[in-house]
Design a protein around this motif. Structure first.
Motif, PDB file in Angstrom:
ATOM      1  N   GLY A   1       0.784  -1.223   0.000  1.00 27.61           N
ATOM      2  CA  GLY A   1       0.000   0.000   0.000  1.00 27.61           C
ATOM      3  C   GLY A   1       0.813   1.267   0.000  1.00 27.61           C
ATOM      4  N   GLN A   2       2.143   1.152   0.090  1.00 22.76           N
ATOM      5  CA  GLN A   2       2.963   2.350   0.141  1.00 22.76           C
ATOM      6  C   GLN A   2       2.923   3.092  -1.185  1.00 22.76           C
ATOM      7  OE1 GLN A   2       6.762   1.735   1.904  1.00 22.76           O
ATOM      8  NE2 GLN A   2       7.634   3.614   1.100  1.00 22.76           N
ATOM      9  N   SER A   3       2.997   4.419  -1.090  1.00 22.72           N
ATOM     10  CA  SER A   3       2.935   5.260  -2.277  1.00 22.72           C
ATOM     11  C   SER A   3       4.131   5.022  -3.190  1.00 22.72           C
ATOM     12  CB  SER A   3       2.897   6.728  -1.859  1.00 22.72           C
ATOM     13  OG  SER A   3       3.015   7.580  -2.977  1.00 22.72           O
ATOM     14  N   GLN A   4       3.906   5.109  -4.510  1.00 20.53           N
ATOM     15  CA  GLN A   4       5.002   5.051  -5.469  1.00 20.53           C
ATOM     16  C   GLN A   4       5.844   6.315  -5.415  1.00 20.53           C
ATOM     17  OE1 GLN A   4       4.106   3.939  -9.523  1.00 20.53           O
ATOM     18  NE2 GLN A   4       2.354   2.703  -8.909  1.00 20.53           N
ATOM     19  N   HIS A   5       5.262   7.395  -4.909  1.00 22.45           N
ATOM     20  CA  HIS A   5       5.939   8.687  -4.906  1.00 22.45           C
ATOM     21  C   HIS A   5       6.642   8.910  -3.581  1.00 22.45           C
ATOM     22  CE1 HIS A   5       3.814   9.531  -8.594  1.00 22.45           C
ATOM     23  NE2 HIS A   5       2.701   9.151  -8.002  1.00 22.45           N
ATOM     24  N   SER A   6       7.861   9.377  -3.627  1.00 24.91           N
ATOM     25  CA  SER A   6       8.653   9.599  -2.437  1.00 24.91           C
ATOM     26  C   SER A   6       8.851  11.089  -2.215  1.00 24.91           C
ATOM     27  CB  SER A   6      10.023   8.924  -2.575  1.00 24.91           C
ATOM     28  OG  SER A   6      10.918   9.386  -1.594  1.00 24.91           O
ATOM     29  N   ALA A   7       8.657  11.532  -0.972  1.00 30.58           N
ATOM     30  CA  ALA A   7       8.887  12.937  -0.654  1.00 30.58           C
ATOM     31  C   ALA A   7      10.341  13.320  -0.895  1.00 30.58           C
ATOM     32  CB  ALA A   7       8.508  13.207   0.802  1.00 30.58           C
ATOM     33  N   LEU A   8      11.274  12.379  -0.635  1.00 31.79           N
ATOM     34  CA  LEU A   8      12.681  12.679  -0.876  1.00 31.79           C
ATOM     35  C   LEU A   8      12.952  12.927  -2.353  1.00 31.79           C
ATOM     36  CD1 LEU A   8      14.651  10.245   1.469  1.00 31.79           C
ATOM     37  CD2 LEU A   8      14.488  12.720   1.640  1.00 31.79           C
ATOM     38  N   LEU A   9      12.300  12.133  -3.225  1.00 26.76           N
ATOM     39  CA  LEU A   9      12.497  12.339  -4.655  1.00 26.76           C
ATOM     40  C   LEU A   9      11.864  13.638  -5.114  1.00 26.76           C
ATOM     41  CD1 LEU A   9      11.866   8.744  -6.052  1.00 26.76           C
ATOM     42  CD2 LEU A   9      14.047   9.936  -5.812  1.00 26.76           C
ATOM     43  N   GLU A  10      10.674  13.945  -4.594  1.00 24.70           N
ATOM     44  CA  GLU A  10       9.979  15.148  -5.020  1.00 24.70           C
ATOM     45  C   GLU A  10      10.704  16.408  -4.580  1.00 24.70           C
ATOM     46  OE1 GLU A  10       6.110  14.566  -3.410  1.00 24.70           O
ATOM     47  OE2 GLU A  10       5.558  13.047  -4.899  1.00 24.70           O
ATOM     48  N   LEU A  11      11.449  16.341  -3.454  1.00 25.87           N
ATOM     49  CA  LEU A  11      12.185  17.508  -2.997  1.00 25.87           C
ATOM     50  C   LEU A  11      13.384  17.789  -3.898  1.00 25.87           C
ATOM     51  CD1 LEU A  11      11.993  16.833   0.836  1.00 25.87           C
ATOM     52  CD2 LEU A  11      10.991  18.773  -0.377  1.00 25.87           C
ATOM     53  N   ASP A  12      14.005  16.735  -4.441  1.00 27.45           N
ATOM     54  CA  ASP A  12      15.023  16.881  -5.480  1.00 27.45           C
ATOM     55  C   ASP A  12      16.156  17.821  -5.087  1.00 27.45           C
ATOM     56  OD1 ASP A  12      16.194  16.363  -7.932  1.00 27.45           O
ATOM     57  OD2 ASP A  12      15.174  18.024  -8.940  1.00 27.45           O
ATOM     58  N   ALA A  13      16.798  17.530  -3.957  1.00 25.33           N
ATOM     59  CA  ALA A  13      17.948  18.325  -3.546  1.00 25.33           C
ATOM     60  C   ALA A  13      19.083  18.163  -4.537  1.00 25.33           C
ATOM     61  CB  ALA A  13      18.390  17.900  -2.152  1.00 25.33           C
ATOM     62  N   LYS A  14      19.782  19.267  -4.805  1.00 22.12           N
ATOM     63  CA  LYS A  14      20.829  19.225  -5.832  1.00 22.12           C
ATOM     64  C   LYS A  14      22.234  19.090  -5.245  1.00 22.12           C
ATOM     65  CE  LYS A  14      18.042  21.922  -9.061  1.00 22.12           C
ATOM     66  NZ  LYS A  14      16.828  21.782  -8.237  1.00 22.12           N
ATOM     67  N   SER A  15      22.406  19.424  -3.984  1.00 18.96           N
ATOM     68  CA  SER A  15      23.729  19.332  -3.374  1.00 18.96           C
ATOM     69  C   SER A  15      23.761  18.228  -2.333  1.00 18.96           C
ATOM     70  CB  SER A  15      24.095  20.669  -2.708  1.00 18.96           C
ATOM     71  OG  SER A  15      23.291  20.886  -1.561  1.00 18.96           O
ATOM     72  N   ASP A  16      24.960  17.714  -2.090  1.00 17.92           N
ATOM     73  CA  ASP A  16      25.122  16.655  -1.098  1.00 17.92           C
ATOM     74  C   ASP A  16      24.764  17.144   0.301  1.00 17.92           C
ATOM     75  OD1 ASP A  16      25.946  14.920  -3.048  1.00 17.92           O
ATOM     76  OD2 ASP A  16      28.084  15.189  -2.662  1.00 17.92           O
ATOM     77  N   ARG A  17      25.033  18.403   0.580  1.00 16.09           N
ATOM     78  CA  ARG A  17      24.754  18.916   1.920  1.00 16.09           C
ATOM     79  C   ARG A  17      23.259  18.929   2.223  1.00 16.09           C
ATOM     80  NH1 ARG A  17      28.927  23.878   3.393  1.00 16.09           N
ATOM     81  NH2 ARG A  17      30.807  22.587   3.503  1.00 16.09           N
ATOM     82  N   ILE A  18      22.469  19.423   1.286  1.00 15.03           N
ATOM     83  CA  ILE A  18      21.024  19.447   1.514  1.00 15.03           C
ATOM     84  C   ILE A  18      20.461  18.033   1.512  1.00 15.03           C
ATOM     85  CG2 ILE A  18      18.815  20.312   0.652  1.00 15.03           C
ATOM     86  CD1 ILE A  18      20.706  22.422   1.852  1.00 15.03           C
ATOM     87  N   GLN A  19      20.978  17.170   0.648  1.00 12.69           N
ATOM     88  CA  GLN A  19      20.534  15.779   0.645  1.00 12.69           C
ATOM     89  C   GLN A  19      20.874  15.099   1.968  1.00 12.69           C
ATOM     90  OE1 GLN A  19      18.727  14.276  -2.016  1.00 12.69           O
ATOM     91  NE2 GLN A  19      18.333  12.935  -0.272  1.00 12.69           N
ATOM     92  N   SER A  20      22.030  15.420   2.534  1.00 20.07           N
ATOM     93  CA  SER A  20      22.413  14.846   3.825  1.00 20.07           C
ATOM     94  C   SER A  20      21.439  15.283   4.914  1.00 20.07           C
ATOM     95  CB  SER A  20      23.831  15.286   4.200  1.00 20.07           C
ATOM     96  OG  SER A  20      24.777  14.753   3.294  1.00 20.07           O
ATOM     97  N   ALA A  21      21.013  16.535   4.855  1.00 11.80           N
ATOM     98  CA  ALA A  21      20.054  17.022   5.847  1.00 11.80           C
ATOM     99  C   ALA A  21      18.715  16.305   5.710  1.00 11.80           C
ATOM    100  CB  ALA A  21      19.864  18.533   5.686  1.00 11.80           C
ATOM    101  N   LEU A  22      18.282  16.066   4.472  1.00 12.93           N
ATOM    102  CA  LEU A  22      17.025  15.349   4.243  1.00 12.93           C
ATOM    103  C   LEU A  22      17.132  13.906   4.733  1.00 12.93           C
ATOM    104  CD1 LEU A  22      16.087  16.681   0.695  1.00 12.93           C
ATOM    105  CD2 LEU A  22      14.805  17.067   2.806  1.00 12.93           C
ATOM    106  N   ASN A  23      18.253  13.264   4.453  1.00 10.13           N
ATOM    107  CA  ASN A  23      18.445  11.896   4.933  1.00 10.13           C
ATOM    108  C   ASN A  23      18.458  11.855   6.458  1.00 10.13           C
ATOM    109  OD1 ASN A  23      18.613  10.929   2.311  1.00 10.13           O
ATOM    110  ND2 ASN A  23      20.844  11.048   2.235  1.00 10.13           N
ATOM    111  N   TYR A  24      19.091  12.846   7.056  1.00  8.24           N
ATOM    112  CA  TYR A  24      19.102  12.926   8.521  1.00  8.24           C
ATOM    113  C   TYR A  24      17.684  13.098   9.052  1.00  8.24           C
ATOM    114  CZ  TYR A  24      19.930  14.725  13.218  1.00  8.24           C
ATOM    115  OH  TYR A  24      19.910  14.908  14.578  1.00  8.24           O
ATOM    116  N   ALA A  25      16.912  13.971   8.408  1.00  8.70           N
ATOM    117  CA  ALA A  25      15.535  14.211   8.854  1.00  8.70           C
ATOM    118  C   ALA A  25      14.711  12.935   8.787  1.00  8.70           C
ATOM    119  CB  ALA A  25      14.895  15.306   7.997  1.00  8.70           C
TER     120      ALA A  25
END
Length: 313
Positions: free
Chosen positions: A191-215
């Motif tokens: 039942g899980q959604s095919q769409h991921s909030a992490l993908l939709e946010l589409d961070a372009k730098s490793d630093r922002i992606q690291s913050a999202l992964n941490y969150a």
């Protein structure tokens, strides 16, 4: 031993066979032959995939299998009458029949989707529904089980489908061990959604992606701007400015999306009370979670749980 047959139409997408690895590792993990894996096609012999690389196959009509899994194409096209006839005949004798991604179109041609809940890759879902109006297509599910019919979303969702089959056949412990060896998240619920909030946010730098992964890994924390900025190794001011520039959202809104996504999965799995879900995903209380769900889905979490229970029934 259960025999798993993978049907490969001409030009099949190679990722559609990723699920083979799950069954292979089930054998290795259990240290016994639980599954016999066979690659099948209409005429047998070498069948070229979408990259033009041939794969040796056996004739589908001669195969006796427990489970038949039909792989898909990059773009669905009409199948040969002979292949459809072979799949229709096989469906009468197998315990379960499944599709990966656009393989659902082939099952539809065989008349196997009528009055069934099914899914496919979200990009092709409307086309599937239009082409086979007798089916009930749900365009936002990882995979769906409706009686003997299993259908999955995009190609990688075939792994989730295979893990689901392993769990049904031999238990959750084996499925979990296989998932760990595949280095994937233990079977996403169908039942899980095919769409991921992490993908939709589409961070372009490793630093922002690291913050999202941490969150995502610390949803039950407060996740203040200062905490996220520290994870990104930026000052709070630099982080807020960079985050909005890359994602188009404020950190607070992005965190809410991640919490809603995690809460939705827990709610649809039905293993926790609403209060437990709210605490585990960082909403703190049911009312805050309810307001977030109304913003995201236009429905309170109780409606999503009820729909999930009805679908399971």
């Amino acid at each position: 031993m259960l025999t798993i047959g993978f049907v490969t139409p001409p030009g099949f997408q190679i990722m559609g066979l990723a699920a083979v690895s799950a069954f292979e590792l089930a054998n290795a993990t259990a240290d016994q032959a639980l599954y016999d894996i066979r690659i099948l096609s209409e005429n047998g012999g070498a069948v070229a995939n979408s990259l033009g690389i041939p794969m040796e196959t056996r004739v589908l009509s001669r195969a006796k299998v427990d489970t038949l899994i039909v792989t898909g194409l990059l773009q669905p096209v009409a199948s040969s009458p002979q292949l459809i006839r072979q799949i229709r005949n096989a469906a009468r004798s197998v315990r379960r029949i499944a599709s990966v991604c656009t393989g659902a179109f082939i099952l539809g041609e065989a008349g196997l989707l009528d009055s069934r809940r099914v899914t496919t890759h979200w990009f092709h879902a409307r086309t599937l529904q239009a082409q086979f109006p007798g089916a009930f297509v749900e365009d936002d599910r990882i995979f769906i089980i409706d009686g003997p019919l299993w259908t999955s979303a995009g190609m990688s969702a075939g792994i989730d489908l295979a893990l689901g089959m392993i769990e049904k056949d031999f238990g959750a412990e084996l499925a979990r061990a296989v998932a760990q060896k595949l280095v994937v998240y233990h079977r996403r619920g169908g039942g899980q959604s095919q769409h991921s909030a992490l993908l939709e946010l589409d961070a372009k730098s490793d630093r922002i992606q690291s913050a999202l992964n941490y969150a995502r890994s610390h949803l039950n924390s407060t996740l203040s701007v200062e905490e996220l900025a520290d994870a990104a190794h930026l000052s709070p001011r630099q982080f807020s400015r960079a985050f909005r520039a890359e994602t188009g959202q404020s950190p607070a809104k992005a965190v809410e999306h991640l919490r809603v996504e995690a809460a939705r999965v827990m709610i649809e799995q039905g293993r926790h009370s609403m209060s437990e879900v709210a605490v585990e995903t960082g909403f703190a209380d049911i009312e805050r979670m309810r307001r977030a769900f109304l913003r995201a889905f236009g429905q309170p979490p109780q409606v999503l749980r009820r729909n999930a229970r009805q679908a399971a029934a």
